[in-house]
Write an enzyme that holds these catalytic residues in place. Sequence first.
Site, PDB file in Angstrom:
ATOM      1  N   ARG A 108      -0.314  -8.491  13.822  1.00 27.60           N
ATOM      2  CA  ARG A 108      -0.877  -7.614  12.785  1.00 27.60           C
ATOM      3  C   ARG A 108      -1.662  -8.425  11.750  1.00 27.60           C
ATOM      4  O   ARG A 108      -2.721  -8.001  11.295  1.00 27.60           O
ATOM      5  CB  ARG A 108       0.253  -6.837  12.090  1.00 27.60           C
ATOM      6  CG  ARG A 108       0.853  -5.756  12.996  1.00 27.60           C
ATOM      7  CD  ARG A 108       2.203  -5.285  12.502  1.00 27.60           C
ATOM      8  NE  ARG A 108       2.148  -4.736  11.165  1.00 27.60           N
ATOM      9  CZ  ARG A 108       3.204  -4.626  10.358  1.00 27.60           C
ATOM     10  NH1 ARG A 108       4.402  -5.029  10.779  1.00 27.60           N
ATOM     11  NH2 ARG A 108       3.072  -4.126   9.159  1.00 27.60           N
TER      12      ARG A 108
ATOM     13  N   ARG B   9     -10.088   0.259   8.306  1.00 28.34           N
ATOM     14  CA  ARG B   9      -9.501  -1.037   8.604  1.00 28.34           C
ATOM     15  C   ARG B   9     -10.496  -1.964   9.269  1.00 28.34           C
ATOM     16  O   ARG B   9     -10.138  -3.069   9.667  1.00 28.34           O
ATOM     17  CB  ARG B   9      -8.351  -0.811   9.560  1.00 28.34           C
ATOM     18  CG  ARG B   9      -7.006  -1.286   9.065  1.00 28.34           C
ATOM     19  CD  ARG B   9      -6.032  -0.898  10.156  1.00 28.34           C
ATOM     20  NE  ARG B   9      -4.759  -1.487  10.010  1.00 28.34           N
ATOM     21  CZ  ARG B   9      -3.756  -0.966   9.323  1.00 28.34           C
ATOM     22  NH1 ARG B   9      -3.921   0.138   8.647  1.00 28.34           N
ATOM     23  NH2 ARG B   9      -2.590  -1.559   9.304  1.00 28.34           N
TER      24      ARG B   9
ATOM     25  N   LYS C  68       0.843  -1.212   0.000  1.00 27.89           N
ATOM     26  CA  LYS C  68       0.000   0.000   0.000  1.00 27.89           C
ATOM     27  C   LYS C  68       0.877   1.261   0.000  1.00 27.89           C
ATOM     28  O   LYS C  68       0.634   2.187  -0.760  1.00 27.89           O
ATOM     29  CB  LYS C  68      -0.914   0.020   1.244  1.00 27.89           C
ATOM     30  CG  LYS C  68      -1.799  -1.206   1.359  1.00 27.89           C
ATOM     31  CD  LYS C  68      -2.705  -1.145   2.580  1.00 27.89           C
ATOM     32  CE  LYS C  68      -1.999  -1.240   3.915  1.00 27.89           C
ATOM     33  NZ  LYS C  68      -1.338  -2.537   4.187  1.00 27.89           N
TER      34      LYS C  68
ATOM     35  N   ARG D 166      11.609  -5.579   5.128  1.00 31.84           N
ATOM     36  CA  ARG D 166      11.420  -4.140   4.879  1.00 31.84           C
ATOM     37  C   ARG D 166      12.360  -3.310   5.746  1.00 31.84           C
ATOM     38  O   ARG D 166      12.611  -3.611   6.900  1.00 31.84           O
ATOM     39  CB  ARG D 166       9.979  -3.721   5.189  1.00 31.84           C
ATOM     40  CG  ARG D 166       9.818  -2.190   5.108  1.00 31.84           C
ATOM     41  CD  ARG D 166       8.399  -1.740   5.121  1.00 31.84           C
ATOM     42  NE  ARG D 166       7.671  -2.268   6.256  1.00 31.84           N
ATOM     43  CZ  ARG D 166       6.356  -2.194   6.382  1.00 31.84           C
ATOM     44  NH1 ARG D 166       5.646  -1.633   5.433  1.00 31.84           N
ATOM     45  NH2 ARG D 166       5.768  -2.691   7.441  1.00 31.84           N
TER      46      ARG D 166
ATOM     47  N   ARG E  75      11.345  -1.126  10.904  1.00 33.69           N
ATOM     48  CA  ARG E  75      10.207  -0.598  11.671  1.00 33.69           C
ATOM     49  C   ARG E  75      10.028  -1.463  12.918  1.00 33.69           C
ATOM     50  O   ARG E  75      10.110  -2.689  12.823  1.00 33.69           O
ATOM     51  CB  ARG E  75       8.947  -0.662  10.793  1.00 33.69           C
ATOM     52  CG  ARG E  75       8.194   0.643  10.718  1.00 33.69           C
ATOM     53  CD  ARG E  75       7.132   0.634   9.653  1.00 33.69           C
ATOM     54  NE  ARG E  75       5.933  -0.110  10.014  1.00 33.69           N
ATOM     55  CZ  ARG E  75       4.838  -0.174   9.267  1.00 33.69           C
ATOM     56  NH1 ARG E  75       4.792   0.464   8.106  1.00 33.69           N
ATOM     57  NH2 ARG E  75       3.789  -0.861   9.659  1.00 33.69           N
TER      58      ARG E  75
HETATM   59  P1  AP5 Z   1       4.832  -1.598   1.861  1.00 33.52           P
HETATM   60  O1  AP5 Z   1       4.505  -0.831   0.632  1.00 33.52           O
HETATM   61  O2  AP5 Z   1       5.549  -0.900   2.938  1.00 33.52           O
HETATM   62  O3  AP5 Z   1       3.525  -2.359   2.418  1.00 33.52           O
HETATM   63  P2  AP5 Z   1       2.230  -1.810   3.142  1.00 33.52           P
HETATM   64  O4  AP5 Z   1       1.054  -2.454   2.511  1.00 33.52           O
HETATM   65  O5  AP5 Z   1       2.238  -0.314   3.202  1.00 33.52           O
HETATM   66  O6  AP5 Z   1       2.447  -2.478   4.571  1.00 33.52           O
HETATM   67  P3  AP5 Z   1       2.337  -1.867   6.026  1.00 33.52           P
HETATM   68  O7  AP5 Z   1       3.126  -2.771   6.912  1.00 33.52           O
HETATM   69  O8  AP5 Z   1       2.679  -0.420   6.055  1.00 33.52           O
HETATM   70  O9  AP5 Z   1       0.845  -2.058   6.317  1.00 33.52           O
HETATM   71  P4  AP5 Z   1       0.191  -2.117   7.684  1.00 33.52           P
HETATM   72  O10 AP5 Z   1      -1.214  -2.045   7.305  1.00 33.52           O
HETATM   73  O11 AP5 Z   1       0.576  -3.272   8.511  1.00 33.52           O
HETATM   74  O12 AP5 Z   1       0.850  -0.887   8.489  1.00 33.52           O
HETATM   75  P5  AP5 Z   1       0.333   0.608   8.775  1.00 33.52           P
HETATM   76  O13 AP5 Z   1       1.499   1.477   8.774  1.00 33.52           O
HETATM   77  O14 AP5 Z   1      -0.812   0.918   7.926  1.00 33.52           O
HETATM   78  O15 AP5 Z   1       5.685  -2.886   1.395  1.00 33.52           O
HETATM   79  C1  AP5 Z   1       6.183  -3.831   2.331  1.00 33.52           C
HETATM   80  C2  AP5 Z   1       7.561  -4.333   1.869  1.00 33.52           C
HETATM   81  O16 AP5 Z   1       7.419  -5.068   0.655  1.00 33.52           O
HETATM   82  C3  AP5 Z   1       8.587  -3.223   1.576  1.00 33.52           C
HETATM   83  O17 AP5 Z   1       9.855  -3.647   1.971  1.00 33.52           O
HETATM   84  C4  AP5 Z   1       8.520  -3.054   0.051  1.00 33.52           C
HETATM   85  O18 AP5 Z   1       9.749  -2.608  -0.491  1.00 33.52           O
HETATM   86  C5  AP5 Z   1       8.193  -4.472  -0.386  1.00 33.52           C
HETATM   87  N1  AP5 Z   1       7.367  -4.499  -1.587  1.00 33.52           N
HETATM   88  C6  AP5 Z   1       6.312  -3.676  -1.878  1.00 33.52           C
HETATM   89  N2  AP5 Z   1       5.811  -3.993  -3.088  1.00 33.52           N
HETATM   90  C7  AP5 Z   1       6.544  -5.051  -3.549  1.00 33.52           C
HETATM   91  C8  AP5 Z   1       6.507  -5.833  -4.757  1.00 33.52           C
HETATM   92  N3  AP5 Z   1       5.602  -5.584  -5.722  1.00 33.52           N
HETATM   93  N4  AP5 Z   1       7.411  -6.851  -4.886  1.00 33.52           N
HETATM   94  C9  AP5 Z   1       8.330  -7.111  -3.912  1.00 33.52           C
HETATM   95  N5  AP5 Z   1       8.426  -6.388  -2.760  1.00 33.52           N
HETATM   96  C10 AP5 Z   1       7.532  -5.383  -2.592  1.00 33.52           C
HETATM   97  O19 AP5 Z   1      -0.215   0.438  10.285  1.00 33.52           O
HETATM   98  C11 AP5 Z   1       0.680   0.238  11.348  1.00 33.52           C
HETATM   99  C12 AP5 Z   1      -0.083   0.217  12.670  1.00 33.52           C
HETATM  100  O20 AP5 Z   1      -0.759   1.472  12.873  1.00 33.52           O
HETATM  101  C13 AP5 Z   1      -1.188  -0.839  12.805  1.00 33.52           C
HETATM  102  O21 AP5 Z   1      -0.669  -2.096  13.227  1.00 33.52           O
HETATM  103  C14 AP5 Z   1      -2.078  -0.190  13.867  1.00 33.52           C
HETATM  104  O22 AP5 Z   1      -1.522  -0.335  15.169  1.00 33.52           O
HETATM  105  C15 AP5 Z   1      -2.025   1.280  13.500  1.00 33.52           C
HETATM  106  N6  AP5 Z   1      -3.079   1.665  12.539  1.00 33.52           N
HETATM  107  C16 AP5 Z   1      -2.892   2.141  11.278  1.00 33.52           C
HETATM  108  N7  AP5 Z   1      -4.077   2.395  10.679  1.00 33.52           N
HETATM  109  C17 AP5 Z   1      -5.032   2.076  11.587  1.00 33.52           C
HETATM  110  C18 AP5 Z   1      -6.462   2.100  11.551  1.00 33.52           C
HETATM  111  N8  AP5 Z   1      -7.137   2.501  10.447  1.00 33.52           N
HETATM  112  N9  AP5 Z   1      -7.122   1.685  12.660  1.00 33.52           N
HETATM  113  C19 AP5 Z   1      -6.475   1.300  13.761  1.00 33.52           C
HETATM  114  N10 AP5 Z   1      -5.127   1.225  13.859  1.00 33.52           N
HETATM  115  C20 AP5 Z   1      -4.415   1.620  12.782  1.00 33.52           C
HETATM  116 MG    MG Z   2       2.370   1.098   4.770  1.00 28.45          MG
END
Ligand code: AP5
Ligand code: MG
Length: 214
Positions: free
Chosen positions: A170, A87, A13, A126, A159
Amino acid sequence: MNLILFGPPGAGKGTQSALLIERMGMKQISTGDLFRAAIKNQTKLGKEAKGYLDAGKLVPDSVTIGLVEETLGEMGDQAFILDGFPRNVPQAEALTTILNQLHLKVDKTIFLEVPMKMLLGRLTGRRVCKNCGATYHIESKPPKKDSICDVCGGPVVQRPDDKEDVIRTRLEAYETSTRPLKDYYKAKGPYVEVDGVGTSDEVFTRISQALKSR
Ligand code: AP5
Ligand code: MG
Ligand code: ZN
């Protein structure tokens, strides 16, 4: 064009949002990034959210929904991508109310599909720039100089929630709370599923095509 981009942790994402910003001029609203910035700045929001992020659990809706409401209120007519929000179904319902109040609408909801077995490797590998947030991967996208950001020269680190035990929590939170949103948005539309396997550019091409389809 305003988008919701959702999918499991590590689906890409953030990576795809960065490409949409660069190539289509959209603005990203990532609740995860907003929480991490608040934690870094030790604000009241950061103090409330920290324990949940460290544990890999969802931050309570009362906190998260207020944050998104405030951020969307400041958007004006700038096209946006919601990354990581909503979410769960209560957040999705709250979003509908907020958008109505602000006279905004989401043009498309994109679900980024990546098999569970690939997610662990994407997340444990990552690395992110502490300074500017640029995202790397130790195998598929390493920085040119070890642990130094290509973009800003800042330190590239893991991270804190990318440790295996937190990743499991997660993924569980995703299964329980977020996956049900697929059916919710399928029924509500306009909804499209995009295959998130392949290079980032291949996935981006699929997203661009999906945006053109009705
Ligand atoms: P990346 O693009 O970073 O993936 P992502 O989908 O953004 O993953 P996240 O870990 O950020 O999602 P998340 O939902 O767990 O975390 P968030 O920050 O939202 O890619 C991942 C890796 O793969 C990278 O190394 C990249 O280089 C690689 N990659 C990407 N595309 C690729 C490809 N095509 N091929 C190969 N490799 C690839 O949330 C974190 C925390 O915040 C949650 O746990 C929660 O505590 C809180 N939070 C956030 N939003 C909410 C909400 N709405 N409600 C409640 N709590 C929330
Ligand atoms: Mg992300
Ligand atoms: Zn950087």
